[in-house]
Design a protein around this motif. Sequence first.
Motif, PDB file in Angstrom:
ATOM      1  N   LYS A  84      -1.456   7.167   8.251  1.00 43.36           N
ATOM      2  CA  LYS A  84      -2.592   6.341   8.638  1.00 43.36           C
ATOM      3  C   LYS A  84      -3.474   5.976   7.437  1.00 43.36           C
ATOM      4  O   LYS A  84      -3.768   4.811   7.195  1.00 43.36           O
ATOM      5  N   THR A  85      -3.925   6.995   6.704  1.00 47.25           N
ATOM      6  CA  THR A  85      -4.818   6.756   5.566  1.00 47.25           C
ATOM      7  C   THR A  85      -4.082   6.035   4.443  1.00 47.25           C
ATOM      8  O   THR A  85      -2.946   6.396   4.085  1.00 47.25           O
ATOM      9  N   ILE A  86      -4.713   5.005   3.875  1.00 50.85           N
ATOM     10  CA  ILE A  86      -4.140   4.310   2.724  1.00 50.85           C
ATOM     11  C   ILE A  86      -4.618   5.010   1.455  1.00 50.85           C
ATOM     12  O   ILE A  86      -5.814   5.035   1.153  1.00 50.85           O
ATOM     13  N   ILE A  87      -3.680   5.622   0.736  1.00 50.17           N
ATOM     14  CA  ILE A  87      -4.009   6.335  -0.501  1.00 50.17           C
ATOM     15  C   ILE A  87      -4.337   5.360  -1.617  1.00 50.17           C
ATOM     16  O   ILE A  87      -5.259   5.585  -2.404  1.00 50.17           O
ATOM     17  N   GLY A  88      -3.583   4.290  -1.705  1.00 52.79           N
ATOM     18  CA  GLY A  88      -3.812   3.327  -2.771  1.00 52.79           C
ATOM     19  C   GLY A  88      -3.073   2.037  -2.535  1.00 52.79           C
ATOM     20  O   GLY A  88      -2.321   1.894  -1.554  1.00 52.79           O
ATOM     21  N   GLN A  89      -3.300   1.077  -3.427  1.00 56.06           N
ATOM     22  CA  GLN A  89      -2.657  -0.235  -3.351  1.00 56.06           C
ATOM     23  C   GLN A  89      -2.023  -0.563  -4.683  1.00 56.06           C
ATOM     24  O   GLN A  89      -2.605  -0.335  -5.737  1.00 56.06           O
ATOM     25  N   PHE A  90      -0.810  -1.129  -4.611  1.00 57.87           N
ATOM     26  CA  PHE A  90      -0.147  -1.564  -5.829  1.00 57.87           C
ATOM     27  C   PHE A  90      -0.872  -2.776  -6.399  1.00 57.87           C
ATOM     28  O   PHE A  90      -1.383  -3.608  -5.643  1.00 57.87           O
ATOM     29  N   SER A  91      -0.897  -2.863  -7.725  1.00 55.71           N
ATOM     30  CA  SER A  91      -1.570  -4.012  -8.351  1.00 55.71           C
ATOM     31  C   SER A  91      -0.721  -5.263  -8.174  1.00 55.71           C
ATOM     32  O   SER A  91       0.488  -5.184  -7.990  1.00 55.71           O
TER      33      SER A  91
ATOM     34  N   ILE B 128      -6.751   3.255  -6.342  1.00 54.68           N
ATOM     35  CA  ILE B 128      -6.869   4.416  -5.461  1.00 54.68           C
ATOM     36  C   ILE B 128      -7.994   4.177  -4.448  1.00 54.68           C
ATOM     37  O   ILE B 128      -9.115   3.808  -4.822  1.00 54.68           O
ATOM     38  N   ASN B 129      -7.699   4.406  -3.180  1.00 54.94           N
ATOM     39  CA  ASN B 129      -8.661   4.139  -2.101  1.00 54.94           C
ATOM     40  C   ASN B 129      -9.311   5.395  -1.534  1.00 54.94           C
ATOM     41  O   ASN B 129     -10.071   5.306  -0.569  1.00 54.94           O
ATOM     42  N   VAL B 130      -9.015   6.566  -2.091  1.00 54.39           N
ATOM     43  CA  VAL B 130      -9.584   7.816  -1.578  1.00 54.39           C
ATOM     44  C   VAL B 130     -10.333   8.536  -2.692  1.00 54.39           C
ATOM     45  O   VAL B 130     -10.190   8.197  -3.880  1.00 54.39           O
ATOM     46  N   ASN B 131     -11.113   9.519  -2.312  1.00 56.86           N
ATOM     47  CA  ASN B 131     -11.861  10.330  -3.262  1.00 56.86           C
ATOM     48  C   ASN B 131     -11.554  11.810  -3.034  1.00 56.86           C
ATOM     49  O   ASN B 131     -11.100  12.205  -1.946  1.00 56.86           O
ATOM     50  N   ILE B 132     -11.797  12.623  -4.055  1.00 57.27           N
ATOM     51  CA  ILE B 132     -11.614  14.064  -3.919  1.00 57.27           C
ATOM     52  C   ILE B 132     -12.513  14.581  -2.791  1.00 57.27           C
ATOM     53  O   ILE B 132     -13.682  14.231  -2.700  1.00 57.27           O
ATOM     54  N   GLY B 133     -11.932  15.402  -1.941  1.00 63.01           N
ATOM     55  CA  GLY B 133     -12.666  15.950  -0.808  1.00 63.01           C
ATOM     56  C   GLY B 133     -12.471  15.185   0.479  1.00 63.01           C
ATOM     57  O   GLY B 133     -12.844  15.673   1.555  1.00 63.01           O
ATOM     58  N   ASP B 134     -11.892  13.974   0.401  1.00 58.29           N
ATOM     59  CA  ASP B 134     -11.663  13.191   1.618  1.00 58.29           C
ATOM     60  C   ASP B 134     -10.631  13.864   2.517  1.00 58.29           C
ATOM     61  O   ASP B 134      -9.614  14.381   2.034  1.00 58.29           O
ATOM     62  N   LYS B 135     -10.887  13.830   3.815  1.00 57.07           N
ATOM     63  CA  LYS B 135      -9.884  14.266   4.787  1.00 57.07           C
ATOM     64  C   LYS B 135      -8.996  13.065   5.102  1.00 57.07           C
ATOM     65  O   LYS B 135      -9.502  11.979   5.400  1.00 57.07           O
TER      66      LYS B 135
ATOM     67  N   MET C 289       6.046   4.943   1.460  1.00 63.16           N
ATOM     68  CA  MET C 289       6.422   3.533   1.356  1.00 63.16           C
ATOM     69  C   MET C 289       7.880   3.356   1.753  1.00 63.16           C
ATOM     70  O   MET C 289       8.645   4.317   1.861  1.00 63.16           O
ATOM     71  N   THR C 290       8.253   2.106   1.985  1.00 65.89           N
ATOM     72  CA  THR C 290       9.630   1.752   2.337  1.00 65.89           C
ATOM     73  C   THR C 290      10.439   1.536   1.064  1.00 65.89           C
ATOM     74  O   THR C 290       9.927   0.996   0.077  1.00 65.89           O
ATOM     75  N   GLY C 291      11.705   1.961   1.077  1.00 65.12           N
ATOM     76  CA  GLY C 291      12.558   1.752  -0.086  1.00 65.12           C
ATOM     77  C   GLY C 291      13.812   2.603  -0.035  1.00 65.12           C
ATOM     78  O   GLY C 291      14.230   3.073   1.027  1.00 65.12           O
ATOM     79  N   ILE C 292      14.397   2.796  -1.210  1.00 65.48           N
ATOM     80  CA  ILE C 292      15.620   3.589  -1.363  1.00 65.48           C
ATOM     81  C   ILE C 292      15.284   4.867  -2.137  1.00 65.48           C
ATOM     82  O   ILE C 292      14.567   4.815  -3.147  1.00 65.48           O
ATOM     83  N   VAL C 293      15.792   6.000  -1.675  1.00 68.07           N
ATOM     84  CA  VAL C 293      15.591   7.253  -2.399  1.00 68.07           C
ATOM     85  C   VAL C 293      16.435   7.216  -3.675  1.00 68.07           C
ATOM     86  O   VAL C 293      17.660   7.289  -3.619  1.00 68.07           O
ATOM     87  N   SER C 294      15.770   7.072  -4.819  1.00 68.79           N
ATOM     88  CA  SER C 294      16.488   6.965  -6.089  1.00 68.79           C
ATOM     89  C   SER C 294      16.683   8.313  -6.774  1.00 68.79           C
ATOM     90  O   SER C 294      17.472   8.425  -7.711  1.00 68.79           O
ATOM     91  N   PHE C 295      15.956   9.341  -6.301  1.00 68.35           N
ATOM     92  CA  PHE C 295      16.092  10.684  -6.890  1.00 68.35           C
ATOM     93  C   PHE C 295      15.642  11.711  -5.864  1.00 68.35           C
ATOM     94  O   PHE C 295      14.661  11.508  -5.148  1.00 68.35           O
TER      95      PHE C 295
ATOM     96  N   VAL D   2       0.823  -1.205   0.000  1.00 70.24           N
ATOM     97  CA  VAL D   2       0.000   0.000   0.000  1.00 70.24           C
ATOM     98  C   VAL D   2       0.863   1.263   0.000  1.00 70.24           C
ATOM     99  O   VAL D   2       2.042   1.234   0.346  1.00 70.24           O
ATOM    100  N   ILE D   3       0.222   2.369  -0.414  1.00 68.00           N
ATOM    101  CA  ILE D   3       0.847   3.693  -0.360  1.00 68.00           C
ATOM    102  C   ILE D   3       0.171   4.461   0.770  1.00 68.00           C
ATOM    103  O   ILE D   3      -1.032   4.745   0.706  1.00 68.00           O
ATOM    104  N   LEU D   4       0.932   4.758   1.821  1.00 62.80           N
ATOM    105  CA  LEU D   4       0.375   5.509   2.937  1.00 62.80           C
ATOM    106  C   LEU D   4       0.318   6.986   2.597  1.00 62.80           C
ATOM    107  O   LEU D   4       1.143   7.508   1.831  1.00 62.80           O
ATOM    108  N   CYS D   5      -0.624   7.669   3.193  1.00 66.95           N
ATOM    109  CA  CYS D   5      -0.758   9.106   2.987  1.00 66.95           C
ATOM    110  C   CYS D   5       0.469   9.828   3.558  1.00 66.95           C
ATOM    111  O   CYS D   5       0.860   9.563   4.700  1.00 66.95           O
ATOM    112  N   PRO D   6       1.082  10.738   2.792  1.00 67.02           N
ATOM    113  CA  PRO D   6       2.276  11.426   3.269  1.00 67.02           C
ATOM    114  C   PRO D   6       2.005  12.642   4.152  1.00 67.02           C
ATOM    115  O   PRO D   6       2.934  13.196   4.742  1.00 67.02           O
TER     116      PRO D   6
END
Length: 218
Positions: free
Chosen positions: A211-218, A199-206, A110-116, A66-70
């Motif tokens: 905490k909030t999951i923005i989306g999930q990788f396929s 994508i797990n959120v909609n425009i206007g969502d707080k 997400m967890t990883g290496i800063v590539s740029f 998942v992609i957590l909200c930044p």
Amino acid sequence: MKFHKEGYTSLALVVLFIFIINAVAHYYDAGPVVKWIIYIVSAILFITIVQFFRSPIKTIALDEKVILCPADGKVVVIEEAEETEYFKERRLQVSIFMSPINVHVNRNPMTGIVSFFKYHPGKFLVAWHPKSSTDNERTTIVVKNSVGVEVLFRQIAGAMARRIVWYVKEGQEVQQGDEFGFIKFGSRVDLFLPLDTKINVNIGDKVTGGKTIIGQFS
């Protein structure tokens, strides 16, 4: 809840200002009405700084899928867009607007290496302006996860935000949910995700950073 380190200087300046105006009011024996106005203004300034630089202590549930909200704020953009700086291809853009009353800590999605990484000096258009993502002061950060998927996220200064702070550099390993930066006094964070991201959120969502999951990788 704790007070964020980026607020120490601002808090010190506000406390000094409060001390000076109260000392002057007492030295010149200002009337009770004036003194009460000064007390109220002093309290409002102090509370405003403390609430702006608050930093909630969070327990992050790590999940590579998942992609957590930044950032804390409101989702203002979800669309397919051309990312011209790094990917140079179409991506799913999700933008989060941070008002002055939101927590302004920025967290790794997400967890990883800063590539740029790149810092761009620029203008201070209002954060929702269409050109703020290309003309405003901003940073661009790309993180690659363990299976090679890259996500780009961008800190963007707003009309009030005059200082972007970041804690990452190219080649650094980062963990999902950890702080990667801070933006002072209103701003925006853009995410550029693979087109097949769910994508797990909609425009206007707080939404809530870490905490909030923005989306999930396929």
